[in-house]
Design an enzyme around this catalytic site. Sequence first.
Site, PDB file in Angstrom:
ATOM      1  N   ARG A  55      91.531  92.360 -74.389  1.00 19.31           N
ATOM      2  CA  ARG A  55      90.387  92.673 -73.835  1.00 19.31           C
ATOM      3  C   ARG A  55      90.313  94.240 -73.387  1.00 19.31           C
ATOM      4  O   ARG A  55      89.305  94.773 -73.657  1.00 19.31           O
ATOM      5  CB  ARG A  55      89.703  91.580 -72.726  1.00 19.31           C
ATOM      6  CG  ARG A  55      90.584  91.555 -71.612  1.00 19.31           C
ATOM      7  CD  ARG A  55      90.453  90.059 -71.125  1.00 19.31           C
ATOM      8  NE  ARG A  55      91.246  89.504 -71.527  1.00 19.31           N
ATOM      9  CZ  ARG A  55      91.362  88.187 -72.029  1.00 19.31           C
ATOM     10  NH1 ARG A  55      90.155  87.533 -71.691  1.00 19.31           N
ATOM     11  NH2 ARG A  55      92.322  87.499 -71.893  1.00 19.31           N
ATOM     12  N   THR A  56      91.252  94.675 -73.050  1.00 18.63           N
ATOM     13  CA  THR A  56      91.457  96.073 -72.311  1.00 18.63           C
ATOM     14  C   THR A  56      91.321  96.904 -73.481  1.00 18.63           C
ATOM     15  O   THR A  56      90.547  98.001 -73.604  1.00 18.63           O
ATOM     16  CB  THR A  56      92.622  96.386 -71.460  1.00 18.63           C
ATOM     17  OG1 THR A  56      92.742  95.432 -70.359  1.00 18.63           O
ATOM     18  CG2 THR A  56      92.617  97.834 -70.971  1.00 18.63           C
ATOM     19  N   LYS A  83     110.930 103.178 -84.055  1.00 23.92           N
ATOM     20  CA  LYS A  83     112.224 103.765 -84.394  1.00 23.92           C
ATOM     21  C   LYS A  83     113.019 104.509 -83.448  1.00 23.92           C
ATOM     22  O   LYS A  83     113.953 105.340 -83.516  1.00 23.92           O
ATOM     23  CB  LYS A  83     111.834 104.714 -85.655  1.00 23.92           C
ATOM     24  CG  LYS A  83     111.233 104.191 -86.718  1.00 23.92           C
ATOM     25  CD  LYS A  83     110.960 105.428 -87.953  1.00 23.92           C
ATOM     26  CE  LYS A  83     110.182 104.582 -89.085  1.00 23.92           C
ATOM     27  NZ  LYS A  83     109.487 105.822 -89.607  1.00 23.92           N
ATOM     28  N   ARG A 105      98.543 102.107 -72.296  1.00 30.21           N
ATOM     29  CA  ARG A 105      99.145 100.834 -71.465  1.00 30.21           C
ATOM     30  C   ARG A 105     100.343 100.811 -71.850  1.00 30.21           C
ATOM     31  O   ARG A 105     100.996 101.030 -72.959  1.00 30.21           O
ATOM     32  CB  ARG A 105      98.291  99.468 -72.034  1.00 30.21           C
ATOM     33  CG  ARG A 105      99.095  98.416 -71.729  1.00 30.21           C
ATOM     34  CD  ARG A 105      98.560  97.217 -71.824  1.00 30.21           C
ATOM     35  NE  ARG A 105      97.301  96.924 -70.911  1.00 30.21           N
ATOM     36  CZ  ARG A 105      96.871  95.983 -70.555  1.00 30.21           C
ATOM     37  NH1 ARG A 105      97.187  94.773 -71.112  1.00 30.21           N
ATOM     38  NH2 ARG A 105      95.658  95.802 -69.585  1.00 30.21           N
ATOM     39  N   HIS A 133      96.265  99.216 -62.595  1.00 28.51           N
ATOM     40  CA  HIS A 133      95.267  99.135 -63.611  1.00 28.51           C
ATOM     41  C   HIS A 133      94.024  99.380 -62.837  1.00 28.51           C
ATOM     42  O   HIS A 133      92.971  98.508 -62.689  1.00 28.51           O
ATOM     43  CB  HIS A 133      95.414  97.660 -64.000  1.00 28.51           C
ATOM     44  CG  HIS A 133      94.835  97.132 -65.259  1.00 28.51           C
ATOM     45  ND1 HIS A 133      94.015  98.054 -66.026  1.00 28.51           N
ATOM     46  CD2 HIS A 133      94.687  96.009 -65.905  1.00 28.51           C
ATOM     47  CE1 HIS A 133      93.358  97.278 -66.942  1.00 28.51           C
ATOM     48  NE2 HIS A 133      93.774  96.271 -67.130  1.00 28.51           N
TER      49      HIS A 133
HETATM   50  C1  NCD Z   1      95.597  92.175 -66.899  1.00 35.27           C
HETATM   51  C2  NCD Z   1      96.843  92.940 -67.037  1.00 35.27           C
HETATM   52  O1  NCD Z   1      97.086  93.298 -68.398  1.00 35.27           O
HETATM   53  O2  NCD Z   1      97.250  93.734 -66.117  1.00 35.27           O
HETATM   54  N1  NCD Z   1      94.897  91.876 -67.691  1.00 35.27           N
HETATM   55  C3  NCD Z   1      93.799  92.579 -68.298  1.00 35.27           C
HETATM   56  O3  NCD Z   1      93.972  93.638 -68.121  1.00 35.27           O
HETATM   57  N2  NCD Z   1      92.658  91.837 -68.476  1.00 35.27           N
HETATM   58  C4  NCD Z   1      96.099  90.775 -66.193  1.00 35.27           C
HETATM   59  C5  NCD Z   1      97.271  90.256 -66.693  1.00 35.27           C
HETATM   60  O4  NCD Z   1      97.678  90.096 -67.656  1.00 35.27           O
HETATM   61  O5  NCD Z   1      97.269  88.922 -66.162  1.00 35.27           O
END
Ligand code: NCD
Length: 304
Positions: A55-56, A83, A105, A133
């Site tokens: 989703r992110t 690599k 990320r 986050h």
């Molecule tokens: C979260 C994350 O990746 O930190 N999910 C997200 O971004 N929707 C929480 C998780 O992975 O549990």
Amino acid sequence: MKRHLISAADLSRDDALLILDTADELARISDRSIKKLPTLRGRTVVNLFFEDSTRTRISFEAAAKRLSADVINFSAKGSSVSKGESLKDTALTLEAMGADAVVIRHGASGAPHRLAGWVRGSVVNAGDGTHEHPTQALLDAYTMRRRLGSLEGRRVTVVGDVLHSRVARSNVLLLATLGAEVTLVAPPTLLPVSVGSWPCEVSYDLDSVLPKSDVVMMLRVQRERMNAAFFPTEREYSRRYGLDRDRVARLHDEAIVMHPGPMNRGMEIAAEVADSARSTIVEQVANGVTTRMAVLYLLLGGDI
Ligand code: NCD
């Protein structure tokens, strides 16, 4: 507002409210049949994802595209990172391609902070290790505000694997800035040692906290970050810290249930609770796009 969004602590109360108000404005556009705005035409947003994400990543991509930015999606798998290319060399490559914003990320806490020292564009932290986050906290605050009105004095209970959760830390910081009262509920083994210095309360007893909660936010048990046994069995965890129908019955009528996803249905949250009218889980995803549009708009839009 600062040039980067790396921690929820980067946001003053005014910054946070500006983002939420801007997201409100942008939500009106998302209801139209043509969802696009020309605001970021000619700007380039790079999504740099070193960790799995559904989703992110999609949310940031949709947000940037709705603002007419050019979007480059980079995932570490299949790239020169496999690599052995370093984050710094990857950053220099992005720089050479003229990225105006880099959404990152990464599995290492602090990676977005390092990146910000190497690129000229804005860096947005889309989750770094177990650290932060911030856009998740913003979309969560936005969702709470839409359902409950102002967050001032609202009681938010965050339950579960706080130790491995960047969502929990960013939420605690942002909610404190917005005047909400946060209580973390978890087994002692799943709380970080530093939690005593966080602006929140801590409890080990979910049942006693539920009746006074306006929001219950369930966290995923992050098995992939666990290298030891943090609780006896999954059944035992679920019995003490899972949100099932009986526990939901302790909530007041307007209280809402949240989860950032992905969920372990049947473990931290019962399927029937996740799918109930109190649950904002699907709204959170939709609100993620508008909130991230607001963040990109304010960081790159220029005139604010
Ligand atoms: C979260 C994350 O990746 O930190 N999910 C997200 O971004 N929707 C929480 C998780 O992975 O549990």
